[in-house]
Design an enzyme around this catalytic site. Structure first.
Site, mmCIF file in Angstrom:
data_model
loop_
_atom_site.group_PDB
_atom_site.id
_atom_site.type_symbol
_atom_site.label_atom_id
_atom_site.label_comp_id
_atom_site.label_asym_id
_atom_site.label_seq_id
_atom_site.Cartn_x
_atom_site.Cartn_y
_atom_site.Cartn_z
ATOM 1 N N ASP A 31 0.853 -1.241 -0.049
ATOM 2 C CA ASP A 31 -0.039 -0.040 -0.115
ATOM 3 C C ASP A 31 0.869 1.316 0.018
ATOM 4 O OD1 ASP A 31 -2.447 1.549 -0.040
ATOM 5 O OD2 ASP A 31 -2.609 1.079 2.096
ATOM 6 N N HIS A 53 2.347 3.724 -9.112
ATOM 7 C CA HIS A 53 2.214 2.067 -9.342
ATOM 8 C C HIS A 53 3.276 1.632 -10.017
ATOM 9 C CE1 HIS A 53 -1.615 2.544 -7.748
ATOM 10 N NE2 HIS A 53 -2.339 3.269 -8.460
ATOM 11 N N LEU A 82 10.882 -20.098 -5.227
ATOM 12 C CA LEU A 82 9.818 -19.396 -4.495
ATOM 13 C C LEU A 82 8.523 -19.377 -5.341
ATOM 14 C CD1 LEU A 82 9.209 -16.919 -2.531
ATOM 15 C CD2 LEU A 82 9.804 -15.632 -4.639
HETATM 16 C C1 IPE Z 1 -5.599 -2.696 -0.357
HETATM 17 O O1 IPE Z 1 -5.143 -1.313 -0.278
HETATM 18 C C2 IPE Z 1 -5.454 -3.190 -1.631
HETATM 19 C C3 IPE Z 1 -4.059 -3.589 -2.194
HETATM 20 C C4 IPE Z 1 -2.986 -3.096 -1.718
HETATM 21 C C5 IPE Z 1 -3.889 -4.030 -3.565
HETATM 22 P P1 IPE Z 1 -6.185 -0.049 -0.593
HETATM 23 O O2 IPE Z 1 -5.493 1.018 -0.617
HETATM 24 O O3 IPE Z 1 -7.256 -0.507 -1.447
HETATM 25 O O4 IPE Z 1 -6.860 -0.242 0.825
HETATM 26 P P2 IPE Z 1 -7.685 0.747 1.767
HETATM 27 O O5 IPE Z 1 -8.892 1.353 0.883
HETATM 28 O O6 IPE Z 1 -6.811 1.976 2.245
HETATM 29 O O7 IPE Z 1 -8.393 0.095 2.819
HETATM 30 C C1 IPE Z 2 -1.720 0.232 -3.208
HETATM 31 O O1 IPE Z 2 -1.421 1.749 -3.412
HETATM 32 C C2 IPE Z 2 -1.660 -0.246 -4.816
HETATM 33 C C3 IPE Z 2 -3.304 -0.564 -5.181
HETATM 34 C C4 IPE Z 2 -4.138 -0.482 -4.345
HETATM 35 C C5 IPE Z 2 -3.424 -0.946 -6.366
HETATM 36 P P1 IPE Z 2 -2.500 2.818 -3.492
HETATM 37 O O2 IPE Z 2 -2.777 3.116 -4.809
HETATM 38 O O3 IPE Z 2 -3.400 2.402 -2.443
HETATM 39 O O4 IPE Z 2 -1.719 3.916 -2.834
HETATM 40 P P2 IPE Z 2 -2.453 4.855 -1.614
HETATM 41 O O5 IPE Z 2 -3.090 4.198 -0.484
HETATM 42 O O6 IPE Z 2 -3.568 5.711 -2.304
HETATM 43 O O7 IPE Z 2 -1.398 5.937 -1.231
HETATM 44 MG MG MG Z 3 -3.954 2.675 -0.734
#
Ligand code: IPE
Ligand code: IPE
Ligand code: MG
Length: 238
Positions: free
Chosen positions: A15, A32, A126
């Site tokens: 995240d 990303h 792995l």
């Molecule tokens: C969880 O992250 C999903 C992934 C890392 C793929 P999110 O950014 O979607 O989670 P929330 O919305 O903060 O709970």
């Molecule tokens: C995690 O990073 C990747 C996905 C959920 C696809 P985020 O895109 O959720 O990044 P933040 O949480 O907005 O910083």
């Molecule tokens: Mg996120």
């Protein structure tokens, strides 16, 4: 370096890509992209450390709520990296698998992923599981529906249902439960990731945004895990 008790299965909620980009005044997709680069290094180090299973949460069933531009961009980046890294993954004996209903992804992504699954299917190093269009409640719901249908058709008897049997109906049927679950970016929640499987996992939360989560940070998390005492409801001896 201190002695590391290397977990068999590490699962990561990757995240913070968006916030990493925002901090740099970059578009979310740059985050990303940087996240994929970080993942590449984590896969390599996991292999080198002798971790048997690495599961990463790459796209949740709830992530479809984001803009079409972001969602489409995420899958384009995924296709680009699978294409670019597949031969190296294969050379490193990594076996790729996907958790979740990935067939609902854009066609190009489905094709690339299937190529990766096919190419690496006999590898013995792995096991790298990518959770894509994954949601734990949906996974459990599907399991319950399949069990109900197997009961109707006579393949399964109601009295045979155990935790073991239910586990066999999940996407993770051949994978041991995660020993260590890591979440980056300072958030402290599961967000619908491996709810059943993480019943007795250890949790490590890192404040680093995912693109900044280096292999050294992975080793730090494993160092923290090494100090934990797991009781599984029993009494610690000694
Ligand atoms: C969880 O992250 C999903 C992934 C890392 C793929 P999110 O950014 O979607 O989670 P929330 O919305 O903060 O709970
Ligand atoms: C995690 O990073 C990747 C996905 C959920 C696809 P985020 O895109 O959720 O990044 P933040 O949480 O907005 O910083
Ligand atoms: Mg996120």
């Amino acid at each position: 370096m201190e002695f590391l008790k290397v977990p068999d299965h590490v699962a990561i909620v990757m995240d913070g890509n968006g916030r990493w980009a925002k901090m740099r005044n970059l578009p979310r997709l740059s985050g990303h992209n940087a996240g994929m680069k970080a993942l590449k290094e984590i896969v390599k180090r996991s292999s080198a450390l002798g971790i048997k299973h690495l599961t990463v949460y790459a796209f949740s069933t709830e992530n479809w709520k984001r803009s079409g531009e972001e969602v489409g961009g995420i899958f384009k980046i995924l296709v680009y990296y699978v294409d670019k890294e597949l031969s190296e993954l294969h050379e490193n004996n990594v076996k790729v698998s996907v958790l979740g209903n990935y067939r609902k992804l854009p066609e190009e992504a489905v094709k690339k992923l299937e190529e990766a699954l096919e190419k690496t299917k006999d590898n013995t190093g792995l096991q790298f599981h990518i959770a894509l269009n994954y949601g734990s409640r949906g996974e459990i719901l599907n399991a319950v529906r399949s069990m109900a249908s197997d009961i109707t058709s006579g393949k399964l008897k109601q009295e045979q249902i155990t935790e073991e049997i239910l586990s066999r109906y999940l996407y993770t049927r051949d994978i041991p439960d995660p020993d260590l679950v890591i979440r980056t970016s300072g958030e402290k929640r599961l967000s619908n990731f491996l709810l059943w499987q993480s019943a007795y996992s250890e949790f490590v939360f890192s404040d680093a945004y995912w693109p900044d989560f280096t292999p050294e940070r992975l080793e730090e998390a494993i160092g923290e895990y090494s100090k934990r005492v797991r009781r599984f409801g029993g009494i610690n001896e000694g």
